[in-house]
Design a protein around this motif. Sequence first.
Motif, PDB file in Angstrom:
ATOM      1  N   LEU A   1      43.663 113.403 119.769  1.00  0.00           N
ATOM      2  CA  LEU A   1      44.106 112.009 119.817  1.00  0.00           C
ATOM      3  C   LEU A   1      45.168 111.743 118.757  1.00  0.00           C
ATOM      4  O   LEU A   1      46.191 111.107 119.037  1.00  0.00           O
ATOM      5  N   MET A   2      44.962 112.263 117.545  1.00  0.00           N
ATOM      6  CA  MET A   2      45.951 112.072 116.480  1.00  0.00           C
ATOM      7  C   MET A   2      47.281 112.722 116.847  1.00  0.00           C
ATOM      8  O   MET A   2      48.344 112.142 116.621  1.00  0.00           O
ATOM      9  N   GLN A   3      47.217 113.917 117.438  1.00  0.00           N
ATOM     10  CA  GLN A   3      48.440 114.607 117.828  1.00  0.00           C
ATOM     11  C   GLN A   3      49.181 113.818 118.913  1.00  0.00           C
ATOM     12  O   GLN A   3      50.404 113.699 118.890  1.00  0.00           O
ATOM     13  N   GLU A   4      48.438 113.253 119.841  1.00  0.00           N
ATOM     14  CA  GLU A   4      49.028 112.431 120.898  1.00  0.00           C
ATOM     15  C   GLU A   4      49.719 111.208 120.310  1.00  0.00           C
ATOM     16  O   GLU A   4      50.842 110.868 120.687  1.00  0.00           O
ATOM     17  N   LEU A   5      49.065 110.556 119.364  1.00  0.00           N
ATOM     18  CA  LEU A   5      49.655 109.373 118.730  1.00  0.00           C
ATOM     19  C   LEU A   5      50.897 109.719 117.916  1.00  0.00           C
ATOM     20  O   LEU A   5      51.874 108.982 117.915  1.00  0.00           O
ATOM     21  N   MET A   6      50.862 110.857 117.230  1.00  0.00           N
ATOM     22  CA  MET A   6      52.022 111.265 116.428  1.00  0.00           C
ATOM     23  C   MET A   6      53.210 111.643 117.307  1.00  0.00           C
ATOM     24  O   MET A   6      54.351 111.554 116.876  1.00  0.00           O
ATOM     25  N   ALA A   7      52.943 112.068 118.539  1.00  0.00           N
ATOM     26  CA  ALA A   7      54.012 112.477 119.443  1.00  0.00           C
ATOM     27  C   ALA A   7      54.744 111.286 120.049  1.00  0.00           C
ATOM     28  O   ALA A   7      55.872 111.416 120.520  1.00  0.00           O
TER      29      ALA A   7
ATOM     30  N   ASN B   1      56.836 107.800 120.223  1.00  0.00           N
ATOM     31  CA  ASN B   1      57.978 107.322 119.438  1.00  0.00           C
ATOM     32  C   ASN B   1      57.664 106.060 118.651  1.00  0.00           C
ATOM     33  O   ASN B   1      58.376 105.716 117.727  1.00  0.00           O
ATOM     34  N   ASP B   2      56.605 105.354 119.038  1.00  0.00           N
ATOM     35  CA  ASP B   2      56.268 104.109 118.350  1.00  0.00           C
ATOM     36  C   ASP B   2      55.755 104.394 116.947  1.00  0.00           C
ATOM     37  O   ASP B   2      55.198 105.449 116.666  1.00  0.00           O
ATOM     38  N   ASP B   3      55.914 103.430 116.077  1.00  0.00           N
ATOM     39  CA  ASP B   3      55.421 103.531 114.714  1.00  0.00           C
ATOM     40  C   ASP B   3      53.926 103.211 114.726  1.00  0.00           C
ATOM     41  O   ASP B   3      53.526 102.087 115.008  1.00  0.00           O
ATOM     42  N   ALA B   4      53.072 104.179 114.417  1.00  0.00           N
ATOM     43  CA  ALA B   4      51.614 104.004 114.468  1.00  0.00           C
ATOM     44  C   ALA B   4      51.128 102.954 113.497  1.00  0.00           C
ATOM     45  O   ALA B   4      50.035 102.433 113.645  1.00  0.00           O
ATOM     46  N   ARG B   5      51.928 102.601 112.501  1.00  0.00           N
ATOM     47  CA  ARG B   5      51.516 101.584 111.536  1.00  0.00           C
ATOM     48  C   ARG B   5      51.494 100.201 112.165  1.00  0.00           C
ATOM     49  O   ARG B   5      50.985  99.267 111.603  1.00  0.00           O
ATOM     50  N   ARG B   6      51.993 100.086 113.384  1.00  0.00           N
ATOM     51  CA  ARG B   6      52.061  98.788 114.053  1.00  0.00           C
ATOM     52  C   ARG B   6      50.912  98.586 115.043  1.00  0.00           C
ATOM     53  O   ARG B   6      50.959  97.711 115.875  1.00  0.00           O
ATOM     54  N   TRP B   7      49.863  99.410 114.947  1.00  0.00           N
ATOM     55  CA  TRP B   7      48.713  99.275 115.847  1.00  0.00           C
ATOM     56  C   TRP B   7      48.186  97.853 115.796  1.00  0.00           C
ATOM     57  O   TRP B   7      48.074  97.257 114.739  1.00  0.00           O
ATOM     58  N   GLY B   8      47.898  97.300 116.939  1.00  0.00           N
ATOM     59  CA  GLY B   8      47.278  95.976 117.008  1.00  0.00           C
ATOM     60  C   GLY B   8      48.274  94.832 117.018  1.00  0.00           C
ATOM     61  O   GLY B   8      47.897  93.707 117.308  1.00  0.00           O
ATOM     62  N   GLU B   9      49.522  95.088 116.699  1.00  0.00           N
ATOM     63  CA  GLU B   9      50.524  94.024 116.760  1.00  0.00           C
ATOM     64  C   GLU B   9      50.906  93.786 118.201  1.00  0.00           C
ATOM     65  O   GLU B   9      51.026  94.709 118.985  1.00  0.00           O
ATOM     66  N   SER B  10      51.098  92.529 118.543  1.00  0.00           N
ATOM     67  CA  SER B  10      51.534  92.247 119.909  1.00  0.00           C
ATOM     68  C   SER B  10      53.028  92.522 120.039  1.00  0.00           C
ATOM     69  O   SER B  10      53.780  92.339 119.094  1.00  0.00           O
ATOM     70  N   ALA B  11      53.410  93.021 121.193  1.00  0.00           N
ATOM     71  CA  ALA B  11      54.821  93.403 121.433  1.00  0.00           C
ATOM     72  C   ALA B  11      55.695  92.199 121.638  1.00  0.00           C
ATOM     73  O   ALA B  11      55.318  91.157 121.978  1.00  0.00           O
TER      74      ALA B  11
END
Length: 84
Positions: free
Chosen positions: A66-72, A74-84
């Motif tokens: 799962l971590m590898q998938e998230l790192m792959a 293009n989105d910045d993972a630090r923005r989890w939970g923010e609405s687009a």
Amino acid sequence: MCLAAPSRVIEVRAGTAITECFGLRREVSLLLLDEEIAVGDYLLIQAGGFAFERIDSARAQESLALMQELMAENDDARRWGESA
């Protein structure tokens, strides 16, 4: 918040272990663990270099995938939970 990536034990020494995670190797302290650690085990390691929990291999591999998938992505993972 701190996220611990499971690290696989590749060598056990007196009171320490060499672990590998995403190609990076490091020596960690086993001082906080009260169980025997063996090559092939997966550990969670806190920022100070102390292993604090041994985890099941299947759970570790699922977390790493799962971590590898998230790192792959293009989105910045630090923005989890923010609405687009």
